[in-house]
Scaffold this motif. Structure first.
Motif, short mmCIF file in Angstrom:
data_model
loop_
_atom_site.label_atom_id
_atom_site.label_comp_id
_atom_site.label_asym_id
_atom_site.label_seq_id
_atom_site.Cartn_x
_atom_site.Cartn_y
_atom_site.Cartn_z
N GLU A 83 0.84 -1.20 0.00
CA GLU A 83 0.00 0.00 0.00
C GLU A 83 0.88 1.25 0.00
O GLU A 83 1.95 1.26 0.60
N THR A 84 0.40 2.29 -0.65
CA THR A 84 1.16 3.54 -0.61
C THR A 84 0.94 4.27 0.72
O THR A 84 1.86 4.86 1.25
N ARG A 85 -0.27 4.16 1.25
CA ARG A 85 -0.59 4.80 2.52
C ARG A 85 -1.95 4.30 2.97
O ARG A 85 -2.85 4.13 2.16
N LEU A 86 -2.08 4.05 4.28
CA LEU A 86 -3.37 3.65 4.85
C LEU A 86 -3.68 4.50 6.07
O LEU A 86 -2.78 4.85 6.83
N SER A 87 -4.95 4.76 6.27
CA SER A 87 -5.39 5.44 7.49
C SER A 87 -5.40 4.43 8.63
O SER A 87 -5.43 3.21 8.40
N VAL A 88 -5.42 4.94 9.84
CA VAL A 88 -5.49 4.05 11.00
C VAL A 88 -6.78 3.24 10.96
O VAL A 88 -6.78 2.05 11.26
N SER A 89 -7.87 3.86 10.55
CA SER A 89 -9.14 3.12 10.50
C SER A 89 -9.08 2.00 9.47
O SER A 89 -9.64 0.92 9.69
N GLY A 146 11.73 3.49 12.90
CA GLY A 146 12.02 3.71 11.49
C GLY A 146 11.39 2.68 10.55
O GLY A 146 11.79 2.56 9.40
N ILE A 147 10.39 1.97 11.05
CA ILE A 147 9.74 0.95 10.23
C ILE A 147 8.58 1.53 9.43
O ILE A 147 8.35 1.14 8.29
N VAL A 148 7.85 2.47 10.01
CA VAL A 148 6.76 3.13 9.30
C VAL A 148 6.97 4.63 9.29
O VAL A 148 7.71 5.18 10.10
N GLN A 149 6.30 5.27 8.37
CA GLN A 149 6.32 6.73 8.23
C GLN A 149 4.89 7.23 8.44
O GLN A 149 3.96 6.67 7.85
N GLY A 150 4.73 8.24 9.27
CA GLY A 150 3.42 8.83 9.49
C GLY A 150 3.25 10.09 8.67
O GLY A 150 4.20 10.84 8.46
N TYR A 151 2.03 10.32 8.20
CA TYR A 151 1.70 11.52 7.41
C TYR A 151 0.52 12.20 8.06
O TYR A 151 -0.47 11.55 8.39
N ARG A 152 0.60 13.51 8.20
CA ARG A 152 -0.47 14.28 8.83
C ARG A 152 -1.40 14.87 7.78
O ARG A 152 -1.10 14.91 6.61
N GLY A 153 -2.52 15.33 8.24
CA GLY A 153 -3.42 16.05 7.36
C GLY A 153 -4.58 15.21 6.86
O GLY A 153 -4.75 14.05 7.23
N VAL A 154 -5.35 15.84 5.98
CA VAL A 154 -6.55 15.21 5.43
C VAL A 154 -6.22 13.90 4.73
O VAL A 154 -6.96 12.92 4.84
N HIS A 155 -5.13 13.88 4.03
CA HIS A 155 -4.73 12.67 3.31
C HIS A 155 -3.61 11.95 4.05
O HIS A 155 -2.77 11.30 3.44
N GLY A 156 -3.63 12.06 5.35
CA GLY A 156 -2.60 11.45 6.19
C GLY A 156 -2.77 9.95 6.28
O GLY A 156 -3.59 9.34 5.62
#
Length: 137
Positions: free
Chosen positions: A20-26, A50-60
């Protein structure tokens, strides 16, 4: 060492993020049957390692930062529980009071150390890609 529920869920989080490119917590929680508060706690530890990267915002959301081909169960488990000793006297923070007492070695200590080393080797032998690569395709 006891593989805790938190360590097991961390492996599930990584599995959900594979491919996956990015998934939400839900999304992660829905795929892996994990509660959100528990997932946030795990993701924080995985992020610190350093295993995962977090992204903030609407498309976080979250994405894998490490290549699954180079990530093992050992990496995940130690990110969650840095003290992965099978017995307290092997964790490096506690000295075995029986080992070397009166000049007599504790043979159980030596044997358990060998078992722990073998377990760690086994947890490192396959990558997450080896384990779940077909599932992520």
């Amino acid at each position: 060492m006891f593989i805790t529920r938190e360590s097991d869920y961390a492996m599930r989080v990584v599995r959900a993020l594979m491919g996956e490119t990015r998934l939400s917590v839900s999304d992660i929680c829905g795929r892996e049957a994990i509660t959100a508060p528990f997932a946030y706690k795990i993701l924080k530890k995985l992020q610190n390692a350093g295993i995962v990267q977090g992204y903030r915002g609407v498309h976080g959301g979250y994405a894998l930062k490490k290549d699954p081909a180079e990530l093992t169960l050992y990496d995940i488990y130690t990110a969650i529980d840095s003290d992965m000793s099978i017995i307290e006297c092997l964790n490096g923070r506690c000295e075995c009071v029986r080992n070397g007492q009166n000049g007599v070695p504790c043979h159980a200590h030596d044997e358990l150390k060998n078992i722990q080393d073998e377990l760690w080797t086994m947890l490192r032998r396959k990558s997450m890609q080896d384990l779940f690569g077909k599932d992520a395709e």
